[in-house]
Design a protein around this motif. Structure first.
Motif, PDB file in Angstrom:
ATOM      1  N   LYS A   1      -2.502  -6.650  -7.404  1.00  0.00           N
ATOM      2  CA  LYS A   1      -1.524  -6.071  -6.486  1.00  0.00           C
ATOM      3  C   LYS A   1      -0.229  -6.881  -6.431  1.00  0.00           C
ATOM      4  N   THR A   2      -0.346  -8.216  -6.370  1.00  0.00           N
ATOM      5  CA  THR A   2       0.851  -9.065  -6.385  1.00  0.00           C
ATOM      6  C   THR A   2       0.895  -9.965  -7.610  1.00  0.00           C
ATOM      7  N   GLY A   3      -0.163  -9.948  -8.401  1.00  0.00           N
ATOM      8  CA  GLY A   3      -0.232 -10.766  -9.602  1.00  0.00           C
ATOM      9  C   GLY A   3      -1.560 -10.572 -10.294  1.00  0.00           C
ATOM     10  N   LEU A   4      -1.795 -11.379 -11.317  1.00  0.00           N
ATOM     11  CA  LEU A   4      -3.032 -11.302 -12.094  1.00  0.00           C
ATOM     12  C   LEU A   4      -3.643 -12.691 -12.211  1.00  0.00           C
ATOM     13  N   LEU A   5      -4.911 -12.801 -11.856  1.00  0.00           N
ATOM     14  CA  LEU A   5      -5.623 -14.070 -11.897  1.00  0.00           C
ATOM     15  C   LEU A   5      -6.712 -14.013 -12.959  1.00  0.00           C
TER      16      LEU A   5
END
Length: 434
Positions: A321-325
């Motif tokens: 949603k706000t980035g990729l981990l």
């Protein structure tokens, strides 16, 4: 009229005496996250609650602080504790990982209440010292995942979670940003624990897949100490540069790749670079992070974050949603390329990130929680605790929580070590066997 609560904050700043800290609203000017968030916490409390709190900053160097803050010289952490009592402080805030055992010995001699603040999770010895020292009334974790690690440790009843404060005003774009579609920006201390080598060793794979990709690196091995000696490239200590950076970012002639630009330590001038970035990379491993202010800065600038699915990043980034981990170097490459090749998704992640930071890490909510903690301490109450996060399988939380509950009702289990203690105990045992 209710008397003010006087609070002393210790700030270790001997490693960067000339850094301008007068306007915390502009963000970290290029010092350690622990140092900056300590200053910012004291500053915003002083700004927002002048009728209820009196704030004193105890530091090595007293120049270039916000004019509104009262400051006092302290040569060391122990000296700061002594002077906080002399200056009439009711509560003393200190970094739990600093000062060795001397600080706990000193606190026992003082008539002052203390709060241990953990930007980094303390080792086994210090956790036990915090639990045993009656002068320490609260232990503040800066991340929820960090707090949950301690659920079965006897320091847990004193522990709570207060995220680091953040002010988005200087970070959020004032106009629409047109991004290039090829720029990756890393921000952080260039040392092994902050994981830049993960990005360095996969960078050639990224430019093989996207030939116009550019890597901008903000940071240096001098983040905590401006006198730290650096290697041939002036980026990090020579040993780290030689083994983990230069072999991966050099061309066939041993020169820095054309696609890479090291900018060193930057202050507020970094904000424009973070806003222009297509992808922001914060500690690719995530392993040492209890919060990760860099990830919050990127999101406040409207830039999606790529990092490791560990520790504080699980608090400060919403995966998908706000980035990729990710979990390894392959994920790191895949996640960076996915965002570079899908600009509309990256843009949406950036918009989501700004809203997320505003809602979750706003400095006003941070200050409100600190004020509530000070009132609880002043009334001899244990700190309020948030509920455990529902990712029960991560870091064996369900076991930690089960052990905490069993210890409450089964006194014979009290001596059993917490899970966070078992790993170092095993290491010690194995060393003895060898």
């Amino acid at each position: 009229m209710t008397p003010k609560i006087k609070v002393g904050f210790h700030l270790e700043n001997k490693g960067h005496p000339q850094v301008d800290l007068r306007i915390p609203e502009k963000g970290n000017p290029g010092i350690g996250g622990t140092q900056f968030t300590t200053l910012a916490t004291a500053y915003y409390l002083n700004q927002l609650y002048p009728d209820q709190l009196e704030i004193l900053l105890l530091a090595n160097h007293l120049e270039l602080f916000p004019p509104s803050l009262s400051v006092c010289h302290a040569e060391s952490l122990v000296d700061a504790a002594i002077k906080s009592e002399k200056e009439g402080c009711d509560i003393f805030i200190f970094k739990s990982a600093g000062g060795g055992d001397q600080i706990y010995d000193q606190l026992r001699k003082l008539k002052i209440k203390a709060v241990a603040r953990s930007n980094n999770t303390p080792d086994r010895s210090k956790l036990n010292q915090i639990a045993d020292c009656s002068q320490i009334k609260a232990h503040v974790c800066v991340g929820h995942e960090q707090l949950d690690l301690l659920r079965d440790h006897r320091v847990f009843p004193k522990s709570t979670r207060i995220f680091n404060p953040f002010n988005v005003e200087y970070f959020k774009p004032k106009t629409d940003i047109v991004k290039s579609g090829n720029t990756v920006v890393f921000v952080g201390n260039i040392i092994y624990s902050k994981g830049f080598h993960h990005l360095a060793r996969v960078w050639k794979k990224i430019i093989q897949a996207k030939s116009d990709a550019k890597l901008v690196v903000i940071g240096s091995g001098q983040l905590y100490d401006r006198n730290q000696l650096l290697g041939k490239w002036g980026v990090a200590e020579e040993a780290y540069e030689a083994k983990w950076i230069r072999p991966f970012l050099s061309d066939e002639n041993g020169n820095l790749l054309d696609s890479v630009n090291f900018l060193g330590l930057l202050g507020e001038e970094k904000i424009g670079i973070l806003q222009q970035a297509d992808v922001g990379v914060a500690n690719p491993s995530g392993l040492t992070e209890t919060f990760c202010s860099v990830a919050v800065e990127f999101q406040a600038c409207g830039t999606p974050v790529v990092s490791g699915a560990n520790g504080g990043l699980l608090d400060t980034v919403i995966h998908g949603k706000t980035g990729l981990l990710g979990h390894n170097d392959r994920d790191l490459v895949r996640n960076i390329l996915y965002l570079l090749n899908n600009p509309s998704i990256a843009q949406q992640f950036g918009e989501n990130g700004l809203k997320f930071v505003q809602e979750k890490f706003d400095y006003r909510e941070n200050a409100r929680q600190w004020l509530a903690l000070f009132i609880d301490i002043d009334h001899d109450r244990l700190p309020q605790q948030p509920a455990m996060k529902p990712n029960y399988m991560y870091n064996a939380k369900f076991i930690r929580e089960s052990m905490r509950i069993m210890k409450q009702f089964m006194p014979f289990l009290h001596p059993a070590p917490a899970l966070i203690e078992i790993k170092p105990l095993l290491k010690t045992y194995l060393k003895k066997i060898k």
